[in-house]
Write an enzyme that holds these catalytic residues in place. Structure first.
Site, PDB file in Angstrom:
ATOM      1  N   ASN A 102      39.250  54.050  48.139  1.00  0.00           N
ATOM      2  CA  ASN A 102      38.641  55.227  48.914  1.00  0.00           C
ATOM      3  C   ASN A 102      38.971  56.621  48.269  1.00  0.00           C
ATOM      4  OD1 ASN A 102      37.645  52.863  49.824  1.00  0.00           O
ATOM      5  ND2 ASN A 102      38.575  53.213  51.681  1.00  0.00           N
ATOM      6  N   ASP A 104      38.154  59.075  50.410  1.00  0.00           N
ATOM      7  CA  ASP A 104      38.278  59.692  51.899  1.00  0.00           C
ATOM      8  C   ASP A 104      39.707  59.845  52.205  1.00  0.00           C
ATOM      9  OD1 ASP A 104      39.293  57.361  53.551  1.00  0.00           O
ATOM     10  OD2 ASP A 104      37.198  56.761  53.513  1.00  0.00           O
ATOM     11  N   HIS A 119      41.356  56.038  42.633  1.00  0.00           N
ATOM     12  CA  HIS A 119      40.025  56.855  42.496  1.00  0.00           C
ATOM     13  C   HIS A 119      40.020  58.397  42.882  1.00  0.00           C
ATOM     14  CE1 HIS A 119      37.570  52.627  42.105  1.00  0.00           C
ATOM     15  NE2 HIS A 119      38.367  52.879  41.223  1.00  0.00           N
ATOM     16  N   CYS A 127      38.380  71.450  37.102  1.00  0.00           N
ATOM     17  CA  CYS A 127      37.273  71.966  36.192  1.00  0.00           C
ATOM     18  C   CYS A 127      36.917  70.858  35.111  1.00  0.00           C
ATOM     19  CB  CYS A 127      37.415  73.269  35.610  1.00  0.00           C
ATOM     20  SG  CYS A 127      38.534  73.240  34.176  1.00  0.00           S
ATOM     21  N   CYS A 149      39.241  78.977  32.694  1.00  0.00           N
ATOM     22  CA  CYS A 149      38.327  78.706  31.209  1.00  0.00           C
ATOM     23  C   CYS A 149      36.789  79.023  31.568  1.00  0.00           C
ATOM     24  CB  CYS A 149      38.889  77.264  31.042  1.00  0.00           C
ATOM     25  SG  CYS A 149      37.954  76.034  31.780  1.00  0.00           S
ATOM     26  N   GLY A 186      37.858  44.987  52.246  1.00  0.00           N
ATOM     27  CA  GLY A 186      36.880  45.882  52.436  1.00  0.00           C
ATOM     28  C   GLY A 186      36.425  46.349  51.058  1.00  0.00           C
ATOM     29  N   ASN A 212      37.052  40.460  54.770  1.00  0.00           N
ATOM     30  CA  ASN A 212      35.858  40.925  54.216  1.00  0.00           C
ATOM     31  C   ASN A 212      34.921  40.074  54.959  1.00  0.00           C
ATOM     32  OD1 ASN A 212      33.226  41.663  52.831  1.00  0.00           O
ATOM     33  ND2 ASN A 212      34.589  42.377  51.405  1.00  0.00           N
ATOM     34  N   PRO A 213      33.593  40.643  55.533  1.00  0.00           N
ATOM     35  CA  PRO A 213      32.625  39.944  56.536  1.00  0.00           C
ATOM     36  C   PRO A 213      31.855  38.997  55.212  1.00  0.00           C
ATOM     37  CG  PRO A 213      32.123  42.143  56.465  1.00  0.00           C
ATOM     38  CD  PRO A 213      33.476  42.157  55.648  1.00  0.00           C
ATOM     39  N   ALA A 230      37.240  44.580  58.972  1.00  0.00           N
ATOM     40  CA  ALA A 230      38.622  44.964  59.087  1.00  0.00           C
ATOM     41  C   ALA A 230      39.036  45.862  60.380  1.00  0.00           C
ATOM     42  CB  ALA A 230      38.763  46.133  57.902  1.00  0.00           C
TER      43      ALA A 230
HETATM   44  N1  APR Z   1      35.354  45.561  57.045  1.00  0.00           N
HETATM   45  C1  APR Z   1      35.753  45.156  56.121  1.00  0.00           C
HETATM   46  N2  APR Z   1      34.951  44.934  54.967  1.00  0.00           N
HETATM   47  C2  APR Z   1      33.557  45.249  55.080  1.00  0.00           C
HETATM   48  C3  APR Z   1      33.176  46.062  56.350  1.00  0.00           C
HETATM   49  C4  APR Z   1      34.149  46.211  57.494  1.00  0.00           C
HETATM   50  N3  APR Z   1      34.002  46.545  58.640  1.00  0.00           N
HETATM   51  N4  APR Z   1      32.066  46.367  55.878  1.00  0.00           N
HETATM   52  C5  APR Z   1      31.735  46.430  54.686  1.00  0.00           C
HETATM   53  N5  APR Z   1      32.751  45.712  54.238  1.00  0.00           N
HETATM   54  C6  APR Z   1      32.687  45.089  52.839  1.00  0.00           C
HETATM   55  C7  APR Z   1      31.417  44.722  52.099  1.00  0.00           C
HETATM   56  O1  APR Z   1      31.041  43.330  52.487  1.00  0.00           O
HETATM   57  C8  APR Z   1      31.823  44.987  50.826  1.00  0.00           C
HETATM   58  O2  APR Z   1      32.329  43.991  50.231  1.00  0.00           O
HETATM   59  O3  APR Z   1      33.077  46.300  52.191  1.00  0.00           O
HETATM   60  C9  APR Z   1      32.682  46.039  50.752  1.00  0.00           C
HETATM   61  C10 APR Z   1      32.390  47.369  50.161  1.00  0.00           C
HETATM   62  O4  APR Z   1      31.975  47.274  48.962  1.00  0.00           O
HETATM   63  P1  APR Z   1      31.818  48.610  48.092  1.00  0.00           P
HETATM   64  O5  APR Z   1      30.652  49.565  48.649  1.00  0.00           O
HETATM   65  O6  APR Z   1      31.403  48.310  46.610  1.00  0.00           O
HETATM   66  O7  APR Z   1      33.147  49.332  47.882  1.00  0.00           O
HETATM   67  P2  APR Z   1      34.256  49.161  46.848  1.00  0.00           P
HETATM   68  O8  APR Z   1      34.636  47.645  46.752  1.00  0.00           O
HETATM   69  O9  APR Z   1      35.355  50.103  47.686  1.00  0.00           O
HETATM   70  O10 APR Z   1      33.645  49.970  46.118  1.00  0.00           O
HETATM   71  C11 APR Z   1      34.559  50.450  44.455  1.00  0.00           C
HETATM   72  O11 APR Z   1      33.091  51.738  43.504  1.00  0.00           O
HETATM   73  O12 APR Z   1      31.223  53.005  43.655  1.00  0.00           O
HETATM   74  C12 APR Z   1      32.767  53.114  43.231  1.00  0.00           C
HETATM   75  O13 APR Z   1      34.558  54.498  43.074  1.00  0.00           O
HETATM   76  C13 APR Z   1      33.708  53.795  44.165  1.00  0.00           C
HETATM   77  O14 APR Z   1      35.766  53.277  45.150  1.00  0.00           O
HETATM   78  C14 APR Z   1      34.321  52.778  44.937  1.00  0.00           C
HETATM   79  C15 APR Z   1      34.305  51.598  44.085  1.00  0.00           C
END
Ligand code: APR
Length: 247
Positions: A102, A104, A119, A127, A149, A186, A212-213, A230
């Protein structure tokens, strides 16, 4: 025989050195949309995967910049949730390496002391030639130019097709090697090389708990798959593990 959830809790209670790997799902309850959710509002017609690339920025810097300005505002207004706080409490009791995909800052604001952000960081800028850019960019609708630059300034995040920051990568690799247990929370486990950290941990034979759900491509390799959110699972799992006499 104990259910998987109880065995996962017992394994977490026993481990002293814990690797935590998080993705966008941990911030979902803070209303920060995950990457593979459909976008909403102004950005509904774009896919995140089509904006978070060097090619997209080269084609239309203002568009990509404005998308990040919007995401920055969203994150500024967001608050850490119970999942972030539970991980911070785990780090008070055990040696925790927290590796996040993440960008954030909710882990940091939730009290996690040392976050390995593979990330990059949403609020950083540099830049196109890599010079850091420290000036305020709040409210700017187009990317400023580098004072050194003249190149355009972009967010300090890792885009698709780019390498991970070397220092963060090294720290993550060493955390994978040292861990007695891994908690994978997640993440869709679709994006490499970050998805490889969980795979390497599993390959070492340590217990790996996936929270993960949904099932992910990594799920078959997880020792325990806790299907849940989570923000609900982590406070319960970590709370019970820390109360356990084996901790
Ligand atoms: N609790 C736990 N897991 C959850 C929840 C929750 N409340 N809500 C959603 N999820 C899960 C979804 O089931 C999914 O498997 O979180 C996951 C989110 O997946 P992505 O959106 O693909 O996020 P992530 O794996 O962090 O993406 C990886 O992709 O776009 C790039 O650089 C960006 O860091 C990011 C990377």
């Amino acid at each position: 025989m104990l259910a998987a959830y109880e065995r996962a809790t017992a394994a977490l209670a026993k481990a002293q050195n814990v690797l935590v790997l998080t993705g966008a799902g941990i911030s979902a309850a803070s209303d920060v949309p995950t990457f593979r959710d459909a976008q909403t509002g102004l950005w509904a017609k774009y896919r995140a995967e089509d904006l978070a690339t060097p090619e997209a920025f080269a084609r239309d810097p203002n568009l990509v910049w404005q998308w990040y300005q919007w995401r920055r505002q969203l994150v500024r207004e967001a608050q850490p949730n119970a999942g972030h706080y539970a991980l911070a409490s785990l780090a008070q009791a055990k040696a925790v390496s927290l590796v996040t995909q993440n960008v954030d800052d909710l882990h940091q604001r939730g009290g996690s002391p040392d976050v390995i952000a593979v990330h990059g960081a949403l609020f950083d800028n540099h830049c196109l030639n890599g010079h850091a850019y420290q000036a305020e960019t709040d409210g700017l609708e187009s990317p400023p130019e580098c004072a050194q630059c003249g190149a355009l300034v972009r967010p300090g995040v890792v885009w698709f097709g780019e390498s991970l920051p070397e220092h963060a990568l090294q720290r993550a690799d060493s955390a994978v090697r040292m861990a007695e247990l891994a908690l994978v929370v997640g993440t869709s486990s679709l994006v490499w090389p970050a998805a490889g950290f969980a795979e390497s941990a599993a390959a070492r034979g340590i217990p790996v708990i996936e929270v993960n759900p949904q099932a992910t491509p990594f799920s078959p390799q997880a020792t325990y798959h806790v299907r849940g959110l989570a923000e609900q699972v982590l406070p319960a799992l970590i709370g019970t593990a820390l109360e356990s006499p084996t901790t």
